[in-house]
Design a protein around this motif. Structure first.
Motif, PDB file in Angstrom:
ATOM      1  N   ALA A 157       0.888  -1.222  -0.024  1.00  0.00           N
ATOM      2  CA  ALA A 157      -0.074   0.005  -0.041  1.00  0.00           C
ATOM      3  C   ALA A 157       0.908   1.117   0.071  1.00  0.00           C
ATOM      4  O   ALA A 157       0.554   2.274  -0.810  1.00  0.00           O
ATOM      5  CB  ALA A 157      -0.865  -0.158   1.148  1.00  0.00           C
ATOM      6  N   LEU A 161       0.865   4.038  -2.788  1.00  0.00           N
ATOM      7  CA  LEU A 161       0.497   5.417  -2.566  1.00  0.00           C
ATOM      8  C   LEU A 161       1.640   6.513  -2.938  1.00  0.00           C
ATOM      9  O   LEU A 161       1.396   7.329  -3.340  1.00  0.00           O
ATOM     10  CB  LEU A 161       0.292   5.578  -1.100  1.00  0.00           C
ATOM     11  CG  LEU A 161       0.088   6.807  -0.496  1.00  0.00           C
ATOM     12  CD1 LEU A 161      -1.231   7.472  -1.221  1.00  0.00           C
ATOM     13  CD2 LEU A 161      -0.335   6.907   1.207  1.00  0.00           C
ATOM     14  N   LEU A 176      -4.446   9.308  -2.611  1.00  0.00           N
ATOM     15  CA  LEU A 176      -5.117   7.856  -1.811  1.00  0.00           C
ATOM     16  C   LEU A 176      -6.193   7.495  -2.723  1.00  0.00           C
ATOM     17  O   LEU A 176      -6.618   6.090  -2.489  1.00  0.00           O
ATOM     18  CB  LEU A 176      -5.615   8.620  -0.492  1.00  0.00           C
ATOM     19  CG  LEU A 176      -4.883   9.069   0.612  1.00  0.00           C
ATOM     20  CD1 LEU A 176      -5.573   9.751   1.681  1.00  0.00           C
ATOM     21  CD2 LEU A 176      -4.179   7.669   1.200  1.00  0.00           C
ATOM     22  N   ARG A 177      -7.103   8.106  -3.421  1.00  0.00           N
ATOM     23  CA  ARG A 177      -8.066   7.573  -4.077  1.00  0.00           C
ATOM     24  C   ARG A 177      -7.559   6.664  -5.267  1.00  0.00           C
ATOM     25  O   ARG A 177      -8.306   5.601  -5.502  1.00  0.00           O
ATOM     26  CB  ARG A 177      -8.835   8.780  -4.860  1.00  0.00           C
ATOM     27  CG  ARG A 177     -10.125   8.354  -5.498  1.00  0.00           C
ATOM     28  CD  ARG A 177     -11.017   9.275  -6.081  1.00  0.00           C
ATOM     29  NE  ARG A 177     -11.724  10.333  -5.080  1.00  0.00           N
ATOM     30  CZ  ARG A 177     -12.116  11.348  -5.190  1.00  0.00           C
ATOM     31  NH1 ARG A 177     -12.333  11.897  -6.583  1.00  0.00           N
ATOM     32  NH2 ARG A 177     -12.552  12.096  -4.520  1.00  0.00           N
ATOM     33  N   ALA A 180      -6.101   3.355  -3.758  1.00  0.00           N
ATOM     34  CA  ALA A 180      -7.031   2.577  -3.106  1.00  0.00           C
ATOM     35  C   ALA A 180      -7.715   1.502  -3.990  1.00  0.00           C
ATOM     36  O   ALA A 180      -7.915   0.519  -4.020  1.00  0.00           O
ATOM     37  CB  ALA A 180      -8.261   3.156  -2.511  1.00  0.00           C
ATOM     38  N   ARG A 189      -7.510  -0.913   1.737  1.00  0.00           N
ATOM     39  CA  ARG A 189      -8.387  -0.012   0.610  1.00  0.00           C
ATOM     40  C   ARG A 189      -9.642   0.621   1.240  1.00  0.00           C
ATOM     41  O   ARG A 189      -9.691   1.722   1.230  1.00  0.00           O
ATOM     42  CB  ARG A 189      -8.766  -1.127  -0.145  1.00  0.00           C
ATOM     43  CG  ARG A 189      -9.625  -0.394  -1.554  1.00  0.00           C
ATOM     44  CD  ARG A 189      -9.920  -1.329  -2.744  1.00  0.00           C
ATOM     45  NE  ARG A 189     -10.666  -2.296  -2.218  1.00  0.00           N
ATOM     46  CZ  ARG A 189     -10.235  -3.662  -2.346  1.00  0.00           C
ATOM     47  NH1 ARG A 189      -8.936  -4.010  -2.472  1.00  0.00           N
ATOM     48  NH2 ARG A 189     -11.030  -4.725  -2.051  1.00  0.00           N
ATOM     49  N   PHE A 192      -8.416   3.553   3.295  1.00  0.00           N
ATOM     50  CA  PHE A 192      -7.947   4.716   2.268  1.00  0.00           C
ATOM     51  C   PHE A 192      -9.096   5.516   2.038  1.00  0.00           C
ATOM     52  O   PHE A 192      -8.983   6.707   2.109  1.00  0.00           O
ATOM     53  CB  PHE A 192      -7.004   4.181   1.287  1.00  0.00           C
ATOM     54  CG  PHE A 192      -5.747   4.077   1.813  1.00  0.00           C
ATOM     55  CD1 PHE A 192      -5.240   4.062   2.972  1.00  0.00           C
ATOM     56  CD2 PHE A 192      -4.572   3.938   0.568  1.00  0.00           C
ATOM     57  CE1 PHE A 192      -3.786   3.987   3.006  1.00  0.00           C
ATOM     58  CE2 PHE A 192      -3.201   3.626   0.704  1.00  0.00           C
ATOM     59  CZ  PHE A 192      -3.052   3.818   2.252  1.00  0.00           C
ATOM     60  N   LEU A 215      -6.896   3.895  10.434  1.00  0.00           N
ATOM     61  CA  LEU A 215      -5.841   3.099   9.781  1.00  0.00           C
ATOM     62  C   LEU A 215      -4.910   2.745  10.890  1.00  0.00           C
ATOM     63  O   LEU A 215      -4.245   1.610  10.812  1.00  0.00           O
ATOM     64  CB  LEU A 215      -5.382   3.983   8.998  1.00  0.00           C
ATOM     65  CG  LEU A 215      -4.007   3.606   8.021  1.00  0.00           C
ATOM     66  CD1 LEU A 215      -4.288   2.444   7.286  1.00  0.00           C
ATOM     67  CD2 LEU A 215      -3.606   4.496   7.067  1.00  0.00           C
ATOM     68  N   LEU A 231       0.061  11.334   6.352  1.00  0.00           N
ATOM     69  CA  LEU A 231      -1.433  11.572   5.851  1.00  0.00           C
ATOM     70  C   LEU A 231      -1.671  12.684   6.457  1.00  0.00           C
ATOM     71  O   LEU A 231      -2.396  13.617   5.616  1.00  0.00           O
ATOM     72  CB  LEU A 231      -2.102  10.475   6.202  1.00  0.00           C
ATOM     73  CG  LEU A 231      -1.932   9.127   5.196  1.00  0.00           C
ATOM     74  CD1 LEU A 231      -2.924   8.193   5.728  1.00  0.00           C
ATOM     75  CD2 LEU A 231      -1.799   9.172   3.644  1.00  0.00           C
TER      76      LEU A 231
END
Length: 334
Positions: A157, A161, A176-177, A180, A189, A192, A215, A231
């Protein structure tokens, strides 16, 4: 045969009683939860307004008065995050209250069954408490298994990212979108996407921090905490965190290589622990074969020494299995 039928009837009655208690209590607790949540949000809004008017220094003294409320809210918040992580898209508000009611109902059912079979109140209460602890331990084992797997899936991940963040030129929400959509881990997923939704609708920074907390709580590693802080910096402050993401990606893969090189014999320990679950029922079968059903039931449930050793054996086997499963796989952490 009569004792077996009596035990079956008592068990069915206990289960029906527990299920009825669950159905009766669930609507009332759900309504109380909604009212409590509404009152909590209103009190938080008023508190923030007072702090803004009086200044931070004047509002610091109010923190002590809220300590008791925080002590009660923290276990509920932990249980809520745990269930949210385990249930995923099936999660519904009030899951924490429903789980508590279900666990308490199961403990009450075992207490009623033990009391009807033995007539010993302390022993039945102990079995009920053991059932409650076993239910919570099973929930913790499921959560730890998902946590550890998510810790290893975090390597993929973070890499995805970091690549998307570079492609979008520092747009963390878009990164992030897009990330995912390519991450194979369903829990990460979903986390996110939840962060993305909160980032589009949040009014206070606390709301974003709670979304990132899910998360971090769902993985509980140092890498997850570093990613959570990264983030927040990218979403709330708009800082460029490309180097930080690349460093986390590099360190997490390095740690996975270290864990892969280490020898681990926990699988053999787990197999030995499962062996007890086979040997103990076989011992009961041999007792029934040599002593008869009535004598075996009378010794195990009708005498004080039999109840003690039965409880001690079940606790020992359950504890050994719990420890073996808990330490079966090391977390991807340093």
């Amino acid at each position: 045969m009569y004792q077996a039928i009596e035990a079956a009837v008592a068990g069915a009655a206990a289960v029906l009683f527990a299920w009825g208690a669950f159905l009766l209590a669930a609507p009332g607790l759900s309504l109380a939860r909604k009212r409590l949540a509404s009152a909590s949000r209103h009190a938080a809004l008023l508190r923030k307004q007072r702090l803004r008017r009086a200044g931070y220094a004047a509002g610091r003294g109010e923190a002590g008065g809220e300590l008791g409320g925080k002590l009660w809210r923290k276990p509920r918040r932990s249980l809520e995050l745990m269930l949210r992580t385990l249930q995923g898209d099936r999660y519904r508000p009030g899951a924490a209250e429903r789980w508590v009611i279900g666990a308490a109902s199961a403990a009450a059912a075992v207490f009623a069954l033990g009391l009807s079979l033995t007539g010993d109140v302390p022993y039945a209460a102990g079995m009920g408490a053991l059932t409650l602890l076993a239910t919570f331990a099973w929930l913790q084992l499921r959560f730890r298994r998902l946590q550890i797997q998510a810790g290893y899936d975090l390597a993929e991940a973070v890499g995805v990212l970091a690549g998307k963040y570079k492609m979008t030129r520092g747009n963390m929400r878009l990164a992030l979108r897009q990330a995912a959509q390519e991450i194979s881990s369903a829990p990460i997923r979903r986390m996110f996407l939840h962060i993305v939704r909160e980032e589009m609708n949040y009014l206070e920074p606390d709301e974003m921090e709670k979304a990132v907390e899910e998360l971090v709580f769902g993985i509980q590693t140092s890498f997850a905490k570093q990613l959570g802080l990264t983030l927040l910096k990218g979403l709330l402050r708009g800082e460029n965190v490309e180097r930080t993401l690349m460093a986390i990606d590099k360190n997490i893969h390095r740690q996975m290589d270290v864990l892969r090189d280490e020898s681990d014999s926990s699988g053999e320990v787990l197999q030995l622990s499962w062996l007890h679950l086979i040997l103990f029922p076989l011992l009961i079968v041999f007792m029934v074969a040599f002593m008869g059903w009535n004598s075996t039931v009378h010794y195990q449930l009708g005498t004080e020494s039999g109840r003690f050793w039965l409880g001690a054996t079940v606790i020992s086997i359950g504890g050994a299995l719990l420890l073996a499963v808990w330490f079966r796989r090391p977390p991807n952490d340093y």
